[in-house]
Design a protein around this motif. Structure first.
Motif, PDB file in Angstrom:
ATOM      1  N   VAL A  16      33.939  27.088  58.104  1.00  0.00           N
ATOM      2  CA  VAL A  16      33.305  25.776  58.247  1.00  0.00           C
ATOM      3  C   VAL A  16      33.274  25.350  59.714  1.00  0.00           C
ATOM      4  N   SER A  17      34.142  25.959  60.533  1.00  0.00           N
ATOM      5  CA  SER A  17      34.379  25.482  61.894  1.00  0.00           C
ATOM      6  C   SER A  17      33.635  26.308  62.943  1.00  0.00           C
ATOM      7  N   PRO A  18      32.671  25.682  63.663  1.00  0.00           N
ATOM      8  CA  PRO A  18      31.959  26.428  64.697  1.00  0.00           C
ATOM      9  C   PRO A  18      32.881  26.862  65.842  1.00  0.00           C
ATOM     10  N   TYR A  19      33.838  25.999  66.231  1.00  0.00           N
ATOM     11  CA  TYR A  19      34.746  26.377  67.317  1.00  0.00           C
ATOM     12  C   TYR A  19      35.561  27.622  66.940  1.00  0.00           C
ATOM     13  N   PHE A  44      42.056  27.038  54.121  1.00  0.00           N
ATOM     14  CA  PHE A  44      41.064  26.021  53.764  1.00  0.00           C
ATOM     15  C   PHE A  44      41.280  24.796  54.643  1.00  0.00           C
ATOM     16  N   LEU A  45      40.300  24.554  55.536  1.00  0.00           N
ATOM     17  CA  LEU A  45      40.473  23.472  56.510  1.00  0.00           C
ATOM     18  C   LEU A  45      40.579  22.106  55.829  1.00  0.00           C
ATOM     19  N   GLY A  46      39.882  21.938  54.703  1.00  0.00           N
ATOM     20  CA  GLY A  46      39.983  20.670  53.957  1.00  0.00           C
ATOM     21  C   GLY A  46      41.439  20.397  53.570  1.00  0.00           C
ATOM     22  N   VAL A  48      44.090  21.615  55.093  1.00  0.00           N
ATOM     23  CA  VAL A  48      44.866  21.396  56.327  1.00  0.00           C
ATOM     24  C   VAL A  48      44.689  19.944  56.780  1.00  0.00           C
ATOM     25  N   MET A  49      43.447  19.461  56.728  1.00  0.00           N
ATOM     26  CA  MET A  49      43.158  18.074  57.123  1.00  0.00           C
ATOM     27  C   MET A  49      43.951  17.112  56.241  1.00  0.00           C
ATOM     28  N   LYS A  50      43.924  17.379  54.938  1.00  0.00           N
ATOM     29  CA  LYS A  50      44.625  16.516  53.993  1.00  0.00           C
ATOM     30  C   LYS A  50      46.144  16.590  54.229  1.00  0.00           C
ATOM     31  N   ASP A  53      47.151  14.892  57.377  1.00  0.00           N
ATOM     32  CA  ASP A  53      46.649  13.527  57.484  1.00  0.00           C
ATOM     33  C   ASP A  53      45.735  13.369  58.712  1.00  0.00           C
ATOM     34  N   ASN A  54      44.930  14.400  58.978  1.00  0.00           N
ATOM     35  CA  ASN A  54      43.999  14.370  60.111  1.00  0.00           C
ATOM     36  C   ASN A  54      42.595  14.022  59.623  1.00  0.00           C
ATOM     37  N   LYS A  55      41.727  13.708  60.552  1.00  0.00           N
ATOM     38  CA  LYS A  55      40.329  13.457  60.201  1.00  0.00           C
ATOM     39  C   LYS A  55      39.446  14.312  61.088  1.00  0.00           C
ATOM     40  N   PRO A  56      38.275  14.772  60.584  1.00  0.00           N
ATOM     41  CA  PRO A  56      37.395  15.590  61.421  1.00  0.00           C
ATOM     42  C   PRO A  56      37.049  14.849  62.709  1.00  0.00           C
ATOM     43  N   PRO A  57      37.064  15.545  63.872  1.00  0.00           N
ATOM     44  CA  PRO A  57      36.821  14.869  65.155  1.00  0.00           C
ATOM     45  C   PRO A  57      35.486  14.137  65.209  1.00  0.00           C
ATOM     46  N   ALA A  58      34.481  14.630  64.475  1.00  0.00           N
ATOM     47  CA  ALA A  58      33.142  14.017  64.551  1.00  0.00           C
ATOM     48  C   ALA A  58      33.087  12.644  63.875  1.00  0.00           C
ATOM     49  N   ALA A 181      49.922  23.125  61.749  1.00  0.00           N
ATOM     50  CA  ALA A 181      48.450  23.081  61.893  1.00  0.00           C
ATOM     51  C   ALA A 181      47.880  21.704  61.548  1.00  0.00           C
ATOM     52  N   PHE A 182      46.789  21.347  62.251  1.00  0.00           N
ATOM     53  CA  PHE A 182      46.046  20.117  61.953  1.00  0.00           C
ATOM     54  C   PHE A 182      44.547  20.378  62.062  1.00  0.00           C
ATOM     55  N   GLY A 183      44.163  21.619  62.291  1.00  0.00           N
ATOM     56  CA  GLY A 183      42.743  21.938  62.440  1.00  0.00           C
ATOM     57  C   GLY A 183      42.530  23.444  62.535  1.00  0.00           C
ATOM     58  N   SER A 184      41.295  23.804  62.889  1.00  0.00           N
ATOM     59  CA  SER A 184      40.918  25.215  62.989  1.00  0.00           C
ATOM     60  C   SER A 184      40.149  25.431  64.293  1.00  0.00           C
ATOM     61  N   PRO A 185      40.408  26.472  65.051  1.00  0.00           N
ATOM     62  CA  PRO A 185      41.297  27.589  64.760  1.00  0.00           C
ATOM     63  C   PRO A 185      42.770  27.270  65.063  1.00  0.00           C
ATOM     64  N   THR A 186      43.646  27.758  64.184  1.00  0.00           N
ATOM     65  CA  THR A 186      45.082  27.698  64.437  1.00  0.00           C
ATOM     66  C   THR A 186      45.541  29.131  64.702  1.00  0.00           C
ATOM     67  N   VAL A 198      49.028  27.702  68.812  1.00  0.00           N
ATOM     68  CA  VAL A 198      48.019  27.329  69.797  1.00  0.00           C
ATOM     69  C   VAL A 198      46.809  26.840  69.007  1.00  0.00           C
ATOM     70  N   PHE A 199      46.248  25.698  69.379  1.00  0.00           N
ATOM     71  CA  PHE A 199      45.068  25.179  68.673  1.00  0.00           C
ATOM     72  C   PHE A 199      43.837  25.245  69.573  1.00  0.00           C
ATOM     73  N   GLY A 200      42.764  25.836  69.045  1.00  0.00           N
ATOM     74  CA  GLY A 200      41.487  25.775  69.746  1.00  0.00           C
ATOM     75  C   GLY A 200      41.052  27.090  70.361  1.00  0.00           C
ATOM     76  N   SER A 201      39.729  27.163  70.593  1.00  0.00           N
ATOM     77  CA  SER A 201      39.151  28.354  71.223  1.00  0.00           C
ATOM     78  C   SER A 201      39.172  28.202  72.736  1.00  0.00           C
ATOM     79  N   ASP A 202      39.759  27.098  73.211  1.00  0.00           N
ATOM     80  CA  ASP A 202      39.809  26.838  74.649  1.00  0.00           C
ATOM     81  C   ASP A 202      41.216  27.044  75.215  1.00  0.00           C
ATOM     82  N   ARG A 203      42.051  27.733  74.456  1.00  0.00           N
ATOM     83  CA  ARG A 203      43.439  27.914  74.891  1.00  0.00           C
ATOM     84  C   ARG A 203      43.798  29.383  75.168  1.00  0.00           C
TER      85      ARG A 203
HETATM   86  N1  LIG Z   1      39.003  21.997  71.705  1.00  0.00           N
HETATM   87  C1  LIG Z   1      38.962  22.835  70.535  1.00  0.00           C
HETATM   88  C2  LIG Z   1      38.322  22.047  69.428  1.00  0.00           C
HETATM   89  C3  LIG Z   1      38.425  22.717  68.077  1.00  0.00           C
HETATM   90  C4  LIG Z   1      37.977  21.761  66.977  1.00  0.00           C
HETATM   91  O1  LIG Z   1      37.490  20.660  67.241  1.00  0.00           O
HETATM   92  N2  LIG Z   1      38.139  22.183  65.723  1.00  0.00           N
HETATM   93  C5  LIG Z   1      37.832  21.311  64.614  1.00  0.00           C
HETATM   94  C6  LIG Z   1      37.133  22.078  63.514  1.00  0.00           C
HETATM   95  S1  LIG Z   1      35.530  22.617  64.099  1.00  0.00           S
HETATM   96  C7  LIG Z   1      39.151  20.745  64.103  1.00  0.00           C
HETATM   97  O2  LIG Z   1      39.770  21.300  63.228  1.00  0.00           O
HETATM   98  N3  LIG Z   1      39.565  19.656  64.730  1.00  0.00           N
HETATM   99  C8  LIG Z   1      40.792  18.974  64.427  1.00  0.00           C
HETATM  100  C9  LIG Z   1      41.181  18.050  65.559  1.00  0.00           C
HETATM  101  O3  LIG Z   1      40.534  18.092  66.623  1.00  0.00           O
HETATM  102  O4  LIG Z   1      42.145  17.293  65.368  1.00  0.00           O
HETATM  103  C10 LIG Z   1      38.180  24.114  70.847  1.00  0.00           C
HETATM  104  O5  LIG Z   1      37.575  24.191  71.924  1.00  0.00           O
HETATM  105  O6  LIG Z   1      38.197  25.058  70.054  1.00  0.00           O
END
Ligand SMILES: N[C@@H](CCC(=O)N[C@@H](CS)C(=O)NCC(=O)O)C(=O)O
Length: 227
Positions: A16-19, A44-46, A48-50, A53-58, A181-186, A198-203
């Motif tokens: 589900v996660s483009p990052y 399942f990211l749904g 993980v969010m639940k 207790d996180n919410k999608p960044p968008a 974990a609180f998101g993807s990628p973990t 480590v969280f994110g594709s920027d790490r």
């Molecule tokens: N800065 C991260 C952002 C990754 C990201 O935003 N992942 C979303 C799914 S597409 C997420 O799970 N976000 C949770 C959060 O930001 O708390 C990257 O560059 O990979």
């Protein structure tokens, strides 16, 4: 000098996660460059969010506008052929990826050597060609395109509602949550018997440091995505 023991790196991910697509491509490119044993772990990211207790960044409007630009810049940088779908919210929140992640889990249980190509094909359908990934026929096409034969695909399709598959998806989701974990990628790097999250594709520079390896950029020449 003895050979260095491989360090285990686990990628917990949801298509589900483009990052996460960027992280997945980079880690698979580095599989032989870094002394690591890469383990692909569909979760399942749904859940993980639940569970966190996180919410999608968008859900923050300014962030949503930024992310729209940022994923396009990242796609360029990582040379991953991402095209935003017409309705990303529909892909992520209305249709979701529970069935896709179950199919991927079934593949991982029954045909593990195809986990990588099936994952990539899911991202290609949803995040390159804006095609459905929820219908049975879509899953079948993913399997076939990823190199499975019809009989293997049918076995996995029959298995998606099996308790074994549901339990395994939940197991990996819970495992990631226990790591924090609180998101993807973990990404979990096991260093000196210690799991480091480590969280994110920027790490990747940080991950490289944790592993005692060198970050040499996104290695775009090793791209396996058919552009
Ligand atoms: N800065 C991260 C952002 C990754 C990201 O935003 N992942 C979303 C799914 S597409 C997420 O799970 N976000 C949770 C959060 O930001 O708390 C990257 O560059 O990979």
């Amino acid at each position: 000098m003895g050979s260095r023991a491989k360090k285990t790196v686990e990628l917990f991910y949801d298509v589900v996660s483009p990052y996460t697509w960027f992280a997945f491509e980079v880690l698979t490119r580095y599989k032989t460059k870094w002394n690591m044993d890469l383990k692909l772990k569909p979760f399942f990211l749904g859940g993980v969010m639940k569970g966190s207790d996180n919410k999608p960044p968008a859900t923050v409007p300014n962030k949503a506008r930024y992310l729209d630009k940022d994923v396009k810049r990242c796609a360029q940088y990582f040379q991953v052929p991402l095209n935003l779908p017409k309705n990303p919210a529909e892909v992520m929140f209305i249709k979701g990826t529970l069935t896709a992640q179950r199919f991927l889990t079934a593949v991982d249980i029954m045909n593990q050597e195809k986990t990588e190509s099936v994952s990539r094909e899911f991202w290609m359908r949803a995040w390159n060609r804006d095609e459905d990934i929820t219908e049975m026929e879509s899953l079948r096409q993913v399997g076939l395109k990823a190199g499975m034969n019809e009989a293997e695909v049918q076995k996995c399709l029959q298995k998606i509602t099996d308790p074994e598959v549901k339990d395994r998806l939940k197991k990996y989701t819970d495992e990631a949550l226990r790591h924090g974990a609180f998101g993807s990628p973990t990404i979990i790097a096991h260093v000196n018997n210690q799991p480091e999250m480590v969280f994110g594709s920027d790490r990747f520079p940080i991950l490289a440091t944790l592993l005692g390896e060198k970050w040499e950029g996104p290695l775009t020449e090793l791209s396996k995505c058919k552009l």
